[in-house]
Scaffold this motif. Structure first.
Motif, PDB file in Angstrom:
ATOM      1  N   LEU A  26      14.330 -52.617 -19.413  1.00  0.00           N
ATOM      2  CA  LEU A  26      14.243 -51.734 -18.249  1.00  0.00           C
ATOM      3  C   LEU A  26      15.613 -51.167 -17.888  1.00  0.00           C
ATOM      4  O   LEU A  26      15.729 -50.002 -17.515  1.00  0.00           O
ATOM      5  N   GLU A  27      16.658 -51.977 -17.989  1.00  0.00           N
ATOM      6  CA  GLU A  27      18.006 -51.498 -17.692  1.00  0.00           C
ATOM      7  C   GLU A  27      18.449 -50.427 -18.679  1.00  0.00           C
ATOM      8  O   GLU A  27      19.072 -49.437 -18.296  1.00  0.00           O
ATOM      9  N   GLN A  28      18.132 -50.616 -19.941  1.00  0.00           N
ATOM     10  CA  GLN A  28      18.541 -49.656 -20.965  1.00  0.00           C
ATOM     11  C   GLN A  28      17.737 -48.362 -20.863  1.00  0.00           C
ATOM     12  O   GLN A  28      18.223 -47.303 -21.243  1.00  0.00           O
ATOM     13  N   ASP A  29      16.523 -48.470 -20.404  1.00  0.00           N
ATOM     14  CA  ASP A  29      15.646 -47.302 -20.207  1.00  0.00           C
ATOM     15  C   ASP A  29      15.607 -46.404 -21.443  1.00  0.00           C
ATOM     16  O   ASP A  29      15.699 -45.188 -21.352  1.00  0.00           O
ATOM     17  N   ASP A  30      15.456 -47.039 -22.596  1.00  0.00           N
ATOM     18  CA  ASP A  30      15.422 -46.307 -23.862  1.00  0.00           C
ATOM     19  C   ASP A  30      14.034 -46.455 -24.484  1.00  0.00           C
ATOM     20  O   ASP A  30      13.848 -47.127 -25.492  1.00  0.00           O
ATOM     21  N   TYR A  31      13.051 -45.835 -23.857  1.00  0.00           N
ATOM     22  CA  TYR A  31      11.667 -45.926 -24.301  1.00  0.00           C
ATOM     23  C   TYR A  31      11.262 -44.654 -25.029  1.00  0.00           C
ATOM     24  O   TYR A  31      11.779 -43.572 -24.740  1.00  0.00           O
ATOM     25  N   ALA A  32      10.328 -44.798 -25.934  1.00  0.00           N
ATOM     26  CA  ALA A  32       9.820 -43.642 -26.673  1.00  0.00           C
ATOM     27  C   ALA A  32       9.082 -42.676 -25.739  1.00  0.00           C
ATOM     28  O   ALA A  32       9.091 -41.472 -25.940  1.00  0.00           O
ATOM     29  N   ASN A  33       8.436 -43.236 -24.714  1.00  0.00           N
ATOM     30  CA  ASN A  33       7.769 -42.400 -23.718  1.00  0.00           C
ATOM     31  C   ASN A  33       7.780 -43.109 -22.370  1.00  0.00           C
ATOM     32  O   ASN A  33       8.044 -44.309 -22.278  1.00  0.00           O
ATOM     33  N   VAL A  34       7.508 -42.387 -21.332  1.00  0.00           N
ATOM     34  CA  VAL A  34       7.581 -42.910 -19.972  1.00  0.00           C
ATOM     35  C   VAL A  34       6.566 -44.032 -19.734  1.00  0.00           C
ATOM     36  O   VAL A  34       6.805 -44.929 -18.935  1.00  0.00           O
ATOM     37  N   PHE A  35       5.469 -44.005 -20.433  1.00  0.00           N
ATOM     38  CA  PHE A  35       4.420 -44.999 -20.207  1.00  0.00           C
ATOM     39  C   PHE A  35       4.822 -46.390 -20.670  1.00  0.00           C
ATOM     40  O   PHE A  35       4.402 -47.384 -20.089  1.00  0.00           O
ATOM     41  N   GLU A  36       5.647 -46.484 -21.705  1.00  0.00           N
ATOM     42  CA  GLU A  36       6.140 -47.789 -22.145  1.00  0.00           C
ATOM     43  C   GLU A  36       7.020 -48.409 -21.067  1.00  0.00           C
ATOM     44  O   GLU A  36       6.917 -49.600 -20.776  1.00  0.00           O
ATOM     45  N   GLY A  37       7.875 -47.599 -20.470  1.00  0.00           N
ATOM     46  CA  GLY A  37       8.720 -48.085 -19.389  1.00  0.00           C
ATOM     47  C   GLY A  37       7.907 -48.483 -18.175  1.00  0.00           C
ATOM     48  O   GLY A  37       8.187 -49.487 -17.522  1.00  0.00           O
ATOM     49  N   LEU A  38       6.899 -47.713 -17.871  1.00  0.00           N
ATOM     50  CA  LEU A  38       6.029 -48.015 -16.737  1.00  0.00           C
ATOM     51  C   LEU A  38       5.279 -49.323 -16.969  1.00  0.00           C
ATOM     52  O   LEU A  38       5.112 -50.126 -16.049  1.00  0.00           O
ATOM     53  N   ARG A  39       4.840 -49.556 -18.198  1.00  0.00           N
ATOM     54  CA  ARG A  39       4.162 -50.806 -18.529  1.00  0.00           C
ATOM     55  C   ARG A  39       5.090 -51.998 -18.287  1.00  0.00           C
ATOM     56  O   ARG A  39       4.693 -53.001 -17.684  1.00  0.00           O
ATOM     57  N   ASP A  40       6.348 -51.894 -18.746  1.00  0.00           N
ATOM     58  CA  ASP A  40       7.306 -52.980 -18.523  1.00  0.00           C
ATOM     59  C   ASP A  40       7.576 -53.173 -17.038  1.00  0.00           C
ATOM     60  O   ASP A  40       7.684 -54.295 -16.552  1.00  0.00           O
ATOM     61  N   TRP A  41       7.676 -52.059 -16.285  1.00  0.00           N
ATOM     62  CA  TRP A  41       7.923 -52.157 -14.853  1.00  0.00           C
ATOM     63  C   TRP A  41       6.774 -52.880 -14.156  1.00  0.00           C
ATOM     64  O   TRP A  41       6.989 -53.734 -13.304  1.00  0.00           O
ATOM     65  N   HIS A  42       5.541 -52.548 -14.530  1.00  0.00           N
ATOM     66  CA  HIS A  42       4.378 -53.215 -13.930  1.00  0.00           C
ATOM     67  C   HIS A  42       4.341 -54.694 -14.299  1.00  0.00           C
ATOM     68  O   HIS A  42       3.956 -55.526 -13.481  1.00  0.00           O
ATOM     69  N   LEU A  43       4.746 -55.017 -15.501  1.00  0.00           N
ATOM     70  CA  LEU A  43       4.784 -56.415 -15.903  1.00  0.00           C
ATOM     71  C   LEU A  43       5.824 -57.172 -15.081  1.00  0.00           C
ATOM     72  O   LEU A  43       5.551 -58.264 -14.581  1.00  0.00           O
ATOM     73  N   LEU A  44       7.009 -56.614 -14.921  1.00  0.00           N
ATOM     74  CA  LEU A  44       8.033 -57.275 -14.105  1.00  0.00           C
ATOM     75  C   LEU A  44       7.562 -57.414 -12.661  1.00  0.00           C
ATOM     76  O   LEU A  44       7.790 -58.434 -12.019  1.00  0.00           O
ATOM     77  N   ARG A  45       6.856 -56.425 -12.165  1.00  0.00           N
ATOM     78  CA  ARG A  45       6.317 -56.487 -10.803  1.00  0.00           C
ATOM     79  C   ARG A  45       5.277 -57.609 -10.682  1.00  0.00           C
ATOM     80  O   ARG A  45       5.260 -58.352  -9.702  1.00  0.00           O
TER      81      ARG A  45
END
Length: 70
Positions: A26-45
């Motif tokens: 999440l800190e690196q924010d180097d995802y292929a698309n926004v949805f991968e980052g959103l998935r990780d954010w929801h998991l951390l939440r």
């Protein structure tokens, strides 16, 4: 449409190392698309709500703040 692919059991079995790796992604924010980052954010939440002791060092990634409603 793809849905989130984690459940309470996944969160219950996560280790500190796995949460640390999640936070690093999440800190690196180097995802292929926004949805991968959103998935990780929801998991951390989800971790923050179910196992707050693991997510506490990474609350800044969630923008979670305490609010005084009085």
């Amino acid at each position: 449409m793809r849905t989130l692919d984690f459940c309470e059991q996944d969160v219950a079995q996560m280790t500190e190392g796995e949460v640390e790796n999640l936070a690093k992604r999440l800190e690196q924010d180097d995802y292929a698309n926004v949805f991968e980052g959103l998935r990780d954010w929801h998991l951390l939440r989800a971790i923050a709500f179910q196992r707050p002791e693991l997510a506490e060092p990474y609350y800044y990634l969630l923008d979670m703040e305490a609010y005084d409603e009085s």
